[in-house]
Design a protein around this motif. Structure first.
Motif, mmCIF file in Angstrom:
data_model
loop_
_atom_site.group_PDB
_atom_site.id
_atom_site.type_symbol
_atom_site.label_atom_id
_atom_site.label_comp_id
_atom_site.label_asym_id
_atom_site.label_seq_id
_atom_site.Cartn_x
_atom_site.Cartn_y
_atom_site.Cartn_z
ATOM 1 N N LYS A 78 0.782 -1.232 0.000
ATOM 2 C CA LYS A 78 0.000 0.000 0.000
ATOM 3 C C LYS A 78 0.817 1.287 0.000
ATOM 4 O O LYS A 78 0.252 2.365 -0.154
ATOM 5 C CB LYS A 78 -0.944 0.009 1.212
ATOM 6 C CG LYS A 78 -1.994 -1.096 1.152
ATOM 7 C CD LYS A 78 -3.042 -0.918 2.230
ATOM 8 C CE LYS A 78 -4.162 -1.950 2.076
ATOM 9 N NZ LYS A 78 -5.240 -1.762 3.060
ATOM 10 N N SER A 93 -5.105 -0.518 7.152
ATOM 11 C CA SER A 93 -4.780 0.688 6.404
ATOM 12 C C SER A 93 -3.274 0.899 6.492
ATOM 13 O O SER A 93 -2.593 0.328 7.352
ATOM 14 C CB SER A 93 -5.506 1.893 7.005
ATOM 15 O OG SER A 93 -5.006 2.174 8.310
ATOM 16 N N LEU A 94 -2.741 1.732 5.599
ATOM 17 C CA LEU A 94 -1.303 1.993 5.603
ATOM 18 C C LEU A 94 -0.869 2.622 6.924
ATOM 19 O O LEU A 94 0.178 2.267 7.482
ATOM 20 C CB LEU A 94 -0.938 2.905 4.429
ATOM 21 C CG LEU A 94 0.535 3.308 4.317
ATOM 22 C CD1 LEU A 94 1.419 2.074 4.185
ATOM 23 C CD2 LEU A 94 0.736 4.254 3.130
#
Length: 321
Positions: free
Chosen positions: A30, A169-170
């Motif tokens: 990501k 999520s990143l």
């Protein structure tokens, strides 16, 4: 009591390193960084961080035998993992199913790198530059040259494995990676300290504790990676993760030498590390043979190299003990 603390530290290292690798996979998929940069350094660094923190702590407590033994022993244990899993799943014929062109460069590079270490131990080189052994500069230079020959196919294999687990999520992955790195640093440091005390209290040599007990503990995340790869029937990732991690570990020897300010770290070791280096070379030669040979139906012929690797590991560990 020391053994219990040692085992507890090893357990924490394993759990944190597994999570570290998972978060590293998410970041590699990501982030805006290139896959080659993240895959080569972040993922390899994630699985090798326990070895690094343990060895740096061993340098801090002035026990170079544990520092170097941990790195060399981890490489040997990683190859043992590959052999044992290959034997357990021998019907799947792992080495017959991978593209040898992707893995031969790293296997051959591992032999060359370890030969440099073995030669330095055998001839007791004392040459150093800025208190760093000359052989460490050779290792780093060889690593830079070798990286040009690697195939990028392995990055996609790592992504496939990561995609099967829980996603983050990143930002969450980055925070998780940082927290796990701190946990590994603390637990890896404790592992080295308790390993040093264990050697003193039991009479076991520091080289044995570093090369086998600590090395086995810090290599368990690689075992999990290989088992996940087999679950996905992704045998290329299984082989690539082990060979890649071994190359990265040898580079971490150079980092360890930087922090050892009493001269070249290899010149401060006992002679018991040479058998481990030679064992690693023999294991890698057998791995190259296995990758290069033509497939045959005979099960004993297929299993022979893995059987030899397992046998040599336990014979060497028994003799050093």
């Amino acid at each position: 009591m020391v053994f219990i603390l040692f085992a507890l530290s090893a357990f924490v290292v394993v759990l944190a390193a597994i999570q570290l690798n998972r978060f590293g996979d998410v970041i590699s998929r990501k982030s805006a960084l290139s896959g080659a940069v993240v895959g080569t350094f972040l993922i390899a660094g994630a699985t090798s961080l326990p070895e690094l923190t343990t060895s740096l702590t061993a340098v801090y407590i002035d026990n170079p035998d544990i520092a170097v033994g941990n790195m060399l022993g981890s490489n040997v244990f990683n190859l043992l993992i590959l052999a044992v899993v290959d034997m357990f799943y021998r019907r799947k014929r792992m080495f017959n199913s991978v593209d040898r062109r992707q893995h031969l460069p790293s296997a051959i590079a591992g032999i060359v790198f370890t030969l440099v270490i073995a030669a330095s131990l055998l001839f007791n080189f004392n040459a150093s530059l800025f208190n760093i052994g000359i052989e460490m500069f050779v290792l780093v230079a060889l690593y830079i040259v070798t990286m040009k020959f690697f195939n990028k196919g392995e990055e996609e294999e790592m992504d496939e494995a990561a995609a099967t687990g829980r996603d983050y999520s990143l930002r969450a992955a980055s925070i998780g990676f940082a927290i796990c790195a701190l946990v590994v640093f603390g637990a890896g440091s404790a592992l080295s300290i308790f390993g040093d005390q264990l050697a003193q209290q039991t009479g076991m040599s520091s080289s044995f504790v570093g090369s086998f007990l600590i090395a086995a503990s810090t290599s368990l995340p690689e075992l999990v990676t290989v088992l996940v790869a087999f679950k996905l029937a992704n045998y290329g990732m299984a082989v690539g993760s082990i060979l890649g991690s071994n190359l990265f570990n040898l580079q971490l020897l150079a980092v360890t030498d930087v922090f050892y300010q009493k001269g070249a770290i290899l010149s401060a070791l006992t002679s018991s590390h040479l058998p481990i280096a030679l064992l690693s070379i023999v294991m890698l030669v057998l791995t190259v043979f296995t990758l290069n040979r033509k497939p045959k139906e005979n099960s004993l012929y297929y299993a022979a190299p893995s059987l030899i690797i397992i046998f040599l590991y336990f014979v060497t560990s028994y003799n050093l003990f």
